[in-house]
Design an enzyme around this catalytic site. Structure first.
Site, PDB file in Angstrom:
ATOM      1  N   HIS A  30      -4.786   1.952   7.877  1.00 56.62           N
ATOM      2  CA  HIS A  30      -3.800   2.968   7.662  1.00 56.62           C
ATOM      3  C   HIS A  30      -3.317   3.806   6.226  1.00 56.62           C
ATOM      4  O   HIS A  30      -2.966   4.764   6.479  1.00 56.62           O
ATOM      5  CB  HIS A  30      -2.211   1.777   7.724  1.00 56.62           C
ATOM      6  N   GLU A  31      -3.195   3.173   5.006  1.00 57.68           N
ATOM      7  CA  GLU A  31      -3.373   4.503   3.949  1.00 57.68           C
ATOM      8  C   GLU A  31      -4.396   5.626   4.195  1.00 57.68           C
ATOM      9  O   GLU A  31      -3.588   6.698   3.903  1.00 57.68           O
ATOM     10  CB  GLU A  31      -3.397   4.106   2.722  1.00 57.68           C
ATOM     11  N   GLY A  33       0.825  -0.953  -0.216  1.00 63.10           N
ATOM     12  CA  GLY A  33      -0.171   0.201   0.268  1.00 63.10           C
ATOM     13  C   GLY A  33       1.129   0.869  -0.162  1.00 63.10           C
ATOM     14  O   GLY A  33       2.101   0.993   0.641  1.00 63.10           O
ATOM     15  N   GLN A  91       2.779  10.006   1.238  1.00 62.18           N
ATOM     16  CA  GLN A  91       4.322   9.450   1.282  1.00 62.18           C
ATOM     17  C   GLN A  91       4.951  10.028   0.006  1.00 62.18           C
ATOM     18  O   GLN A  91       6.671   9.807   0.356  1.00 62.18           O
ATOM     19  CB  GLN A  91       4.010   7.866   1.272  1.00 62.18           C
ATOM     20  N   HIS A 109      -2.743   7.900   6.524  1.00 62.76           N
ATOM     21  CA  HIS A 109      -1.705   8.893   5.938  1.00 62.76           C
ATOM     22  C   HIS A 109      -2.144  10.339   5.257  1.00 62.76           C
ATOM     23  O   HIS A 109      -1.333  11.070   5.358  1.00 62.76           O
ATOM     24  CB  HIS A 109      -1.221   7.793   4.762  1.00 62.76           C
ATOM     25  N   CYS A 111       5.787   0.497   7.314  1.00 64.96           N
ATOM     26  CA  CYS A 111       5.264   0.915   6.049  1.00 64.96           C
ATOM     27  C   CYS A 111       6.418   1.724   5.681  1.00 64.96           C
ATOM     28  O   CYS A 111       7.486   1.351   5.808  1.00 64.96           O
ATOM     29  CB  CYS A 111       4.839   1.917   7.064  1.00 64.96           C
ATOM     30  N   LEU A 112       6.422   1.952   4.169  1.00 62.66           N
ATOM     31  CA  LEU A 112       7.573   2.062   3.138  1.00 62.66           C
ATOM     32  C   LEU A 112       8.129   3.279   4.090  1.00 62.66           C
ATOM     33  O   LEU A 112       8.877   3.678   3.551  1.00 62.66           O
ATOM     34  CB  LEU A 112       6.928   2.134   1.725  1.00 62.66           C
TER      35      LEU A 112
HETATM   36  C1  QAP Z   1       0.851  -0.927   5.071  1.00 64.64           C
HETATM   37  O1  QAP Z   1       3.081  -1.163   4.022  1.00 64.64           O
HETATM   38  C2  QAP Z   1       0.340  -1.727   6.092  1.00 64.64           C
HETATM   39  O2  QAP Z   1       9.660  -1.637   6.608  1.00 64.64           O
HETATM   40  C3  QAP Z   1       2.053  -0.972   3.549  1.00 64.64           C
HETATM   41  O3  QAP Z   1      12.000  -2.504   4.778  1.00 64.64           O
HETATM   42  C4  QAP Z   1       1.552  -2.776   6.076  1.00 64.64           C
HETATM   43  O4  QAP Z   1       3.482  -2.353   2.625  1.00 64.64           O
HETATM   44  C5  QAP Z   1      -0.619  -2.431   5.924  1.00 64.64           C
HETATM   45  C6  QAP Z   1       7.364  -2.212   4.170  1.00 64.64           C
HETATM   46  C7  QAP Z   1       1.120  -4.420   6.374  1.00 64.64           C
HETATM   47  C8  QAP Z   1      -1.241  -3.442   6.767  1.00 64.64           C
HETATM   48  C9  QAP Z   1       0.254  -4.220   7.134  1.00 64.64           C
HETATM   49  C10 QAP Z   1       7.852  -2.223   4.382  1.00 64.64           C
HETATM   50  C11 QAP Z   1       8.799  -2.751   2.755  1.00 64.64           C
HETATM   51  C12 QAP Z   1       6.141  -2.193   3.375  1.00 64.64           C
HETATM   52  C13 QAP Z   1       9.326  -1.651   5.155  1.00 64.64           C
HETATM   53  C14 QAP Z   1       4.348  -1.663   3.464  1.00 64.64           C
HETATM   54  C15 QAP Z   1      10.251  -2.206   4.717  1.00 64.64           C
HETATM   55  C16 QAP Z   1       9.880  -2.825   2.948  1.00 64.64           C
HETATM   56  C17 QAP Z   1       5.294  -1.083   3.894  1.00 64.64           C
HETATM   57 CO    CO Z   2       2.475   3.593   5.354  1.00 65.39          CO
END
Ligand code: QAP
Ligand code: CO
Length: 167
Positions: free
Chosen positions: A133-134, A46, A51, A137, A91-92
């Protein structure tokens, strides 16, 4: 298409509140394409426009295994929430940090798709977490804001240390 730079927590621009999209034009379509490319490349499930420092109500999500089910949410509103679930989120914008966050178990969201058609989606599980979550943001909130002050301080210190190493 282009990869977009992702803001890193605690960048103050992550606190900005996104404005509704007034017209789905070529600019919005290009933004969605670039956001999707950036999310898939990361890889992530996401990404909110906030972001990538664009303060408009645009979100891309794809929780599918095959990465072929892109969900584009424009001007999304959660109209119903029910129950509670705890999920380990990342989270990215907060790389390498994962922690449990409590959110609604089920949500109903009303939004515009990329064609400008109003849509209603009721869902649960990971997709419900990801939507919440999104949409957070777009209101200037990061998942870290749901954690204790002590955890937030530890995360800031860890990310600052990482930034010094990679600099
Ligand atoms: C949000 O998060 C989310 O730390 C999206 O080193 C996450 O795509 C919603 C990511 C979990 C629900 C559950 C994070 C990639 C990606 C990192 C992501 C990383 C590389 C996170
Ligand atoms: Co995020």
């Amino acid at each position: 298409m282009a990869l977009l730079p992702i803001l890193r927590f605690p960048d103050a621009r992550l606190k900005k509140i996104a404005a509704p999209v007034e017209k789905i034009d070529d600019g919005i379509r290009a933004l969605v394409a670039d956001m999707a490319e950036t999310m898939y490349e990361a890889p992530g499930i996401g990404l909110a426009a906030t972001q990538v420092n664009i303060h408009k109500q645009v979100v891309v999500i794809d929780i599918s295994e095959e990465k072929n089910q892109l969900l584009v949410l424009i001007n999304a509103r959660i109209t119903h929430k029910d129950g509670v679930q705890v999920y380990e989120e990342g989270c990215l914008s907060v790389p390498g940090i994962y922690d449990k966050v409590e959110r609604a178990a089920q949500v109903t969201v009303e939004y515009l798709d990329l064609e400008g058609q109003p849509q209603t989606l009721s869902t649960d599980g990971l997709l419900a977490v990801c939507i919440q979550h999104e949409l957070d943001h777009l209101q200037g909130r990061v998942f870290v804001d749901h954690l204790s002050q002590l955890k937030q301080m530890r995360i800031k210190n860890k990310l600052a240390k990482q930034a010094r190493i990679t600099a």
